[in-house]
Motif scaffolding. Structure first.
Motif, mmCIF file in Angstrom:
data_model
loop_
_atom_site.group_PDB
_atom_site.id
_atom_site.type_symbol
_atom_site.label_atom_id
_atom_site.label_comp_id
_atom_site.label_asym_id
_atom_site.label_seq_id
_atom_site.Cartn_x
_atom_site.Cartn_y
_atom_site.Cartn_z
ATOM 1 N N ASP A 56 19.732 19.697 44.767
ATOM 2 C CA ASP A 56 20.133 21.589 45.086
ATOM 3 C C ASP A 56 21.162 21.766 44.157
ATOM 4 O OD1 ASP A 56 17.501 21.432 46.709
ATOM 5 O OD2 ASP A 56 18.007 21.361 48.076
ATOM 6 N N VAL A 57 22.294 21.222 44.152
ATOM 7 C CA VAL A 57 23.677 21.191 43.919
ATOM 8 C C VAL A 57 23.860 21.227 42.115
ATOM 9 C CG1 VAL A 57 25.518 20.333 44.305
ATOM 10 C CG2 VAL A 57 24.132 19.896 45.911
ATOM 11 N N GLU A 58 24.521 22.219 41.811
ATOM 12 C CA GLU A 58 24.675 22.555 39.907
ATOM 13 C C GLU A 58 26.776 22.740 40.123
ATOM 14 O OE1 GLU A 58 23.212 25.916 38.854
ATOM 15 O OE2 GLU A 58 21.100 25.236 38.886
ATOM 16 N N LEU A 59 26.653 22.009 39.190
ATOM 17 C CA LEU A 59 28.225 21.761 38.909
ATOM 18 C C LEU A 59 28.513 23.094 38.317
ATOM 19 C CD1 LEU A 59 29.559 18.918 39.620
ATOM 20 C CD2 LEU A 59 29.897 18.227 37.477
ATOM 21 N N LYS A 60 29.809 23.458 38.684
ATOM 22 C CA LYS A 60 29.975 24.617 37.896
ATOM 23 C C LYS A 60 31.324 24.983 37.508
ATOM 24 C CE LYS A 60 26.149 27.173 39.092
ATOM 25 N NZ LYS A 60 25.423 28.191 37.909
ATOM 26 N N LYS A 61 32.129 23.568 38.696
ATOM 27 C CA LYS A 61 33.716 23.771 38.070
ATOM 28 C C LYS A 61 34.737 24.679 38.730
ATOM 29 C CE LYS A 61 32.161 19.061 35.555
ATOM 30 N NZ LYS A 61 32.449 18.292 34.474
ATOM 31 N N THR A 62 33.809 25.310 39.219
ATOM 32 C CA THR A 62 34.577 26.600 39.216
ATOM 33 C C THR A 62 35.575 26.663 40.699
ATOM 34 O OG1 THR A 62 33.116 27.778 37.900
ATOM 35 C CG2 THR A 62 34.507 29.396 38.472
ATOM 36 N N LEU A 63 36.441 26.930 40.450
ATOM 37 C CA LEU A 63 37.409 28.019 41.485
ATOM 38 C C LEU A 63 37.779 29.269 41.588
ATOM 39 C CD1 LEU A 63 38.511 26.386 43.971
ATOM 40 C CD2 LEU A 63 40.381 26.022 43.050
ATOM 41 N N ILE A 64 37.535 30.126 42.708
ATOM 42 C CA ILE A 64 37.579 31.772 42.645
ATOM 43 C C ILE A 64 38.509 31.849 43.792
ATOM 44 C CG2 ILE A 64 37.541 33.995 42.945
ATOM 45 C CD1 ILE A 64 34.053 32.442 42.716
ATOM 46 N N ALA A 65 39.968 32.264 43.166
ATOM 47 C CA ALA A 65 41.208 32.734 44.377
ATOM 48 C C ALA A 65 41.395 34.012 43.798
ATOM 49 C CB ALA A 65 42.159 31.436 44.258
ATOM 50 N N GLY A 66 42.537 34.972 45.717
ATOM 51 C CA GLY A 66 42.144 35.780 45.436
ATOM 52 C C GLY A 66 42.884 36.728 46.621
ATOM 53 N N THR A 67 43.941 37.978 46.944
ATOM 54 C CA THR A 67 43.899 38.196 47.866
ATOM 55 C C THR A 67 43.132 39.185 48.253
ATOM 56 O OG1 THR A 67 45.269 39.573 46.501
ATOM 57 C CG2 THR A 67 46.756 38.066 47.513
ATOM 58 N N ASP A 68 42.079 39.642 47.286
ATOM 59 C CA ASP A 68 41.262 40.489 48.480
ATOM 60 C C ASP A 68 39.193 39.737 48.445
ATOM 61 O OD1 ASP A 68 39.064 42.842 48.021
ATOM 62 O OD2 ASP A 68 39.847 43.731 46.362
ATOM 63 N N PRO A 69 39.438 39.948 49.467
ATOM 64 C CA PRO A 69 38.188 38.838 49.741
ATOM 65 C C PRO A 69 36.840 40.278 49.526
ATOM 66 C CG PRO A 69 39.798 39.960 51.556
ATOM 67 C CD PRO A 69 40.178 40.133 50.604
ATOM 68 N N VAL A 70 36.906 40.741 49.233
ATOM 69 C CA VAL A 70 36.334 41.494 49.237
ATOM 70 C C VAL A 70 34.279 41.676 47.543
ATOM 71 C CG1 VAL A 70 34.728 43.744 48.837
ATOM 72 C CG2 VAL A 70 36.104 43.463 51.017
ATOM 73 N N ALA A 71 36.611 41.471 46.953
ATOM 74 C CA ALA A 71 36.444 41.685 45.410
ATOM 75 C C ALA A 71 35.695 39.817 44.470
ATOM 76 C CB ALA A 71 38.089 41.626 44.562
ATOM 77 N N LEU A 72 36.481 38.908 45.942
ATOM 78 C CA LEU A 72 36.208 37.388 45.537
ATOM 79 C C LEU A 72 34.473 37.030 45.904
ATOM 80 C CD1 LEU A 72 39.151 36.634 45.146
ATOM 81 C CD2 LEU A 72 38.989 34.851 46.671
ATOM 82 N N ASP A 73 34.204 37.443 46.746
ATOM 83 C CA ASP A 73 32.380 37.148 47.635
ATOM 84 C C ASP A 73 31.990 38.393 45.959
ATOM 85 O OD1 ASP A 73 33.335 35.861 49.656
ATOM 86 O OD2 ASP A 73 32.135 37.763 50.952
ATOM 87 N N ALA A 74 32.040 39.786 45.918
ATOM 88 C CA ALA A 74 31.531 40.138 44.992
ATOM 89 C C ALA A 74 31.330 39.453 43.602
ATOM 90 C CB ALA A 74 32.386 41.194 44.416
#
Lengths: 329, 553
Positions: A278-296
């Motif tokens: 069920d796990v896929e390796l995406k090797k990604t990190l998303i960071a920021g100060t706008d929680p809505v934009a991050l989830d979107a």
């Protein structure tokens, strides 16, 4: 045969009680009854219907002022989870923009499940450890790593690898012990008084560090869903109004910084998983100060879900917690 | 060696072994480590060693299964020295014996001077334990381990682990809470120190609760109180392990030697005799009753009593003096016990649907032929899920383990209960065996299944109350999930038609772990619940005809 002189019962003249004796006995018994009556009346006056624990009302503020020079959000890719954290922070203007000298920092990874790092049900332990290191390097007085787990907490903290990795970097690991909860009035639309784990309301800076996972009710579980983990009590009732609950929580907890770990992504069977398939390796990190934009962004990028279709994001945007539109310049 | 020194060494041995017993009992719990990176969880100490070294457990295990489970070989550590020395275990090691010893020393109205001496003379009723032993062993030979109810180590683990320790934990926490809420600053610092110490020593992470804890505790207190009337009454008259070791002592080459010519009939030797074994000259000394406490040797002012190898023993009785008729009665009781118990409990005919056994448990018949109701599995369960039964498994199965998902579910990768079980009633399994192999694996191994989940649609939120929920599906730990959701339109009280996702169970995938039942928000009586059907330990307690022609009738 007993001699009559030694038999007290045979004494023809019984002692007559003296007047003083009688008086002192009456005073004693009278005083005692007066005291009993007084105590009864006093205790009766104290009788009240028991009240529940008085909730604290507060609004924690962890935000740092916006800086136009830096983006609201960055997405970084790479092989090493630790390097990803550094890269993301550099992109946002460096850790010192968020963490000041003497700060008490709380990092809230997802440590909800009794799963190993490879199963991707919890946040990547190396990434969390790196964030701890950066905070301490920036002069933080104390970095606490904690979560209110779903499964048995000690098993979750150990098997997720987060407790050992974070404490090796000098973090204080706080297990969700019963006496650490405070009744807090969240003043939300659906969330009223709930028990909140104390470190979440006693910090200078708050870093939300969820892992991206699939979820049957909201489609995805990302940053805002991670705030479930500040609550104790019967939070399994939150699902009945999940979108409103999520917006309430996001409104209450406005973090200094949100980092979504998408190194390994539980693409199906979330939020618990269990199978490496069920796990896929995406090797990604998303960071920021706008929680809505991050989830979107994460919903769109990994599950191709249109952010507009997620009611909780819409509610959060209406409350001014952020913007769904993300700009990756 | 001076007699007093010997007595002191015995006391030290009792203290050390009792301390070790309590320490291991407290450590029969997963504490976790914030530094360990281990994902396979095991306990760091051999917590069941007292049970494994218990010759009665081993002996009855052999009788009922015709084999000796793993660790029970440790019983030789006690059995072989007993062959040489006699019942040293009772006087020097047994934690229940030491507790009885302790309470026997309390000053008591009925045990003064001459009364005490008289009460420490050998009594015929001391042979009761041998008849009890005979009955229990015969029952074991027929495949029922009722012996666990009376085995002293099992009794001590069960009573202290399920009743006293949780009670102490509750009391200490209440005390700490009281300090925590106090306004005094100094007190709060003291509290922090105290809390740190207590947490390291004894406190459980979460307050454990056990069904019947009160009656288990009361029973234990009753056994202790008996000592105020008659010194070590349990050990003298009731203990089946004491009886077994009494039989074993017959060959002992170590024993008491009385020098009658030195005796002035002061009777001091009988004043503190633990076994009730007439150290007094003129009366026979019985190998089977002596606990080797050495009190008599120390109390004799004339140096007239000696323990030594190959004693000159004209007045020694080698074997317990039993009455043939009573032995027959014991055998008859043992023969009759199981048929009577099983004809009332309806063993295998009408089993309780909520009799969910821990993972790794053998079929009910094999399980009852092994389980000694020690409570180790209950004590160790990190979710407090395993509880002692009352009548769910019939009277025969009283205090055997049952999983109560409403209290705690069974964590998929946790196999601690199977690791601590001393007798293999819960056979040792690995976490890989428990969760089965993953989707892609060619030689697909099935996970251990404890039962199957069922929905009470009249109480389930999306089915009956037009309300979204899915918490059960969220928690379901199998992959793919055994709980699946199906969207349905349902009208609420205002007539508004809503779409909600209604859960159902795939019985093939469900492992019966009980996570769904545990987290169902319908708190008082959950809308999803586990029953034992489909449990992998049983061939017959099944719903579905298995595919591939492998189904058994």
């Amino acid at each position: 045969m007993m001699a009559p002189s030694t038999n007290p019962l045979a004494n023809p003249e019984p002692d007559s009680a003296s007047r003083r004796d009688i008086l002192s006995k009456i005073i004693r018994v009278g005083g005692l009854s007066a005291a009993t009556v007084a105590a009864g009346l006093w205790l009766r006056g104290r009788s009240r219907r028991p009240e529940e624990e008085v909730a604290i009302t507060l609004k924690p503020n962890f935000l740092v002022s916006a800086d136009a020079r830096y983006p609201q959000m960055v997405v970084v890719y790479g092989e090493d989870p630790r390097a990803l954290v550094r890269k993301a922070l550099d992109g946002l203007g460096g850790v010192r923009r968020f963490i000041g000298r003497g700060d008490v920092v709380v990092i809230k990874p997802n440590i909800a499940w009794d799963r190993t790092p490879e199963q991707a049900a919890n946040t990547n332990p190396l990434a969390v450890a790196e964030m701890v290191r950066l905070c301490l390097e920036a002069g933080a007085k104390k970095v606490r790593v904690t979560d209110v787990s779903c499964n048995e907490p000690r098993r979750c903290f150990q098997r997720s690898g987060i407790a050992s990795a974070a404490s090796a970097e000098g973090a204080e690991i706080v297990l969700p012990e019963e006496h650490l909860f405070r009744q807090v009035n969240l003043r939300g639309d659906v969330l009223g008084e709930w028990p909140v784990l104390e470190p979440f309301i006693a910090a200078d800076k708050m870093i939300n560090f969820p892992v991206a996972k699939a979820h049957s009710l909201t489609g995805v579980t990302l940053g805002m869903k991670n705030w479930y983990g500040i609550l104790g009590g019967q939070r399994n009732r939150l699902h009945q109004h999940i979108h409103e609950s999520l917006a309430d929580l996001a409104d209450f907890m406005r973090p200094t910084l949100t980092i979504i770990d998408a190194y390994r992504v539980l693409i199906r069977n979330g939020p618990v998983g269990g199978d490496l398939g069920d796990v896929e390796l995406k090797k990604t990190l998303i960071a920021g100060t706008d929680p809505v934009a991050l989830d979107a962004y994460a919903a769109k990028a990994f599950w191709n879900i249109a952010p507009e279709s997620l009611l909780y994001l819409k509610l959060a945007q209406e409350r001014g917690l952020g913007k769904m539109a993300f700009d990756l310049s | 060696m001076r007699p007093q020194t010997l007595r002191k060494i015995r006391l030290a041995s009792q203290v050390v072994f009792f301390g070790l017993f309590i320490f291991l009992l407290i450590k029969t719990e997963f504490h976790g480590s914030l530094r360990s990176t281990a994902t396979e969880i095991r306990l760091p100490y051999p917590v069941g060693i007292f049970l494994e070294a218990d010759p009665l457990v081993a002996f009855s295990n052999v009788l009922s299964t015709h084999a000796l489970y793993h660790g029970l070989l440790w019983c030789l550590l006690i059995l072989v020295p007993t062959l040489f020395l006699g019942r040293f275990f009772c006087g020097w090691i047994c934690p229940l014996g030491s507790m009885n010893h302790f309470f026997s020393n309390f000053k008591s109205e009925r045990k003064r001077g001459l009364q005490r001496i008289e009460s420490n003379r050998y009594k015929k009723w001391q042979t009761l334990k041998y008849y009890i032993l005979v009955a229990l062993l015969v029952a074991a030979a027929f495949g029922g381990m009722v012996v666990g109810v009376m085995d002293p180590i099992s009794l001590a683990v069960r009573s202290l682990g399920l009743s006293f320790l949780p009670g102490i934990n509750y009391g200490l926490n209440a005390f700490l809470d009281g300090l925590y809420n106090s306004k005094l600053g100094a007190l709060r610092i003291a509290l922090m120190v105290l809390q740190f110490v207590l947490q390291a020593l004894i406190l459980s992470f979460k307050q454990p609760y056990f069904r019947q804890a009160f009656s288990l505790g009361l029973l234990f207190i009753a056994i202790m109180v008996l000592n105020l009337r008659i010194t070590r009454f349990w050990c003298r008259a009731l203990c089946p392990l004491g009886a077994l070791l009494g039989f074993t002592s017959r060959w002992a080459i170590f024993g008491l030697e009385k020098h009658t010519e030195k005796c002035h009939d002061c009777n001091r030797c009988a004043l503190h005799c633990q076994g009730g074994d007439d150290p007094v000259p003129g009366a026979p000394w019985r190998k089977s009753e002596c606990h080797l406490c050495f009190n008599c040797v120390g109390d004799c002012p004339e140096d007239g009593i000696k323990f030594k190898f190959f004693p000159e023993a004209r007045a020694t009785v080698d074997t317990p003096q039993l009455q043939r008729r009573r032995v027959f009665a014991g055998v008859a009781a043992g023969v009759g016990l199981l048929p009577l118990l099983r004809s009332t409990s309806g063993f295998a005919v009408e089993s309780d649907p909520r009799l969910i056994r821990p993972p790794g448990a053998l079929t009910e018949r094999e399980f009852l032929a092994r389980c000694i109701r020690c409570g180790e599995c209950m004590k160790v369960c990190p979710n407090n899920a395993i509880q002692p039964t009352f009548l769910e498994a019939g009277l025969e199965g009283i205090w055997t383990p049952v999983l109560v998902p409403r209290i705690g579910y069974c964590e998929p990768t946790c196999v601690l209960c199977s690791q601590v079980c001393p007798t293999g009633a819960i056979w040792e399994i690995t976490s890989t065996e428990k969760i089965g192999s993953s989707q892609g694996d060619q030689n697909k191994k099935k996970p251990v299944k404890l039962g199957t989940a069922f929905y009470d649609r009249g109480r389930c939120l999306p089915w009956a109350l037009a309300t979204e929920c899915i918490v059960c599906e969220e928690w379901c730990p199998t992959s793919p999930k055994a709980i699946y959701l199906h969207p349905a339109e349902i009208a609420d009280g205002q007539g508004v038609v809503k779409t909600v996702r209604q859960p159902s169970v795939d019985p093939q995938r469900c492992t019966g772990c009980g996570a769904c039942e545990h987290v169902c928000p319908v708190k008082d009586h959950p809308a999803v619940y586990i029953t034992s059907i489909g449990e992998s330990r049983s061939e017959t307690n099944q719903i579905l005809l298995r595919q591939g022609g492998r189904g058994k009738g």
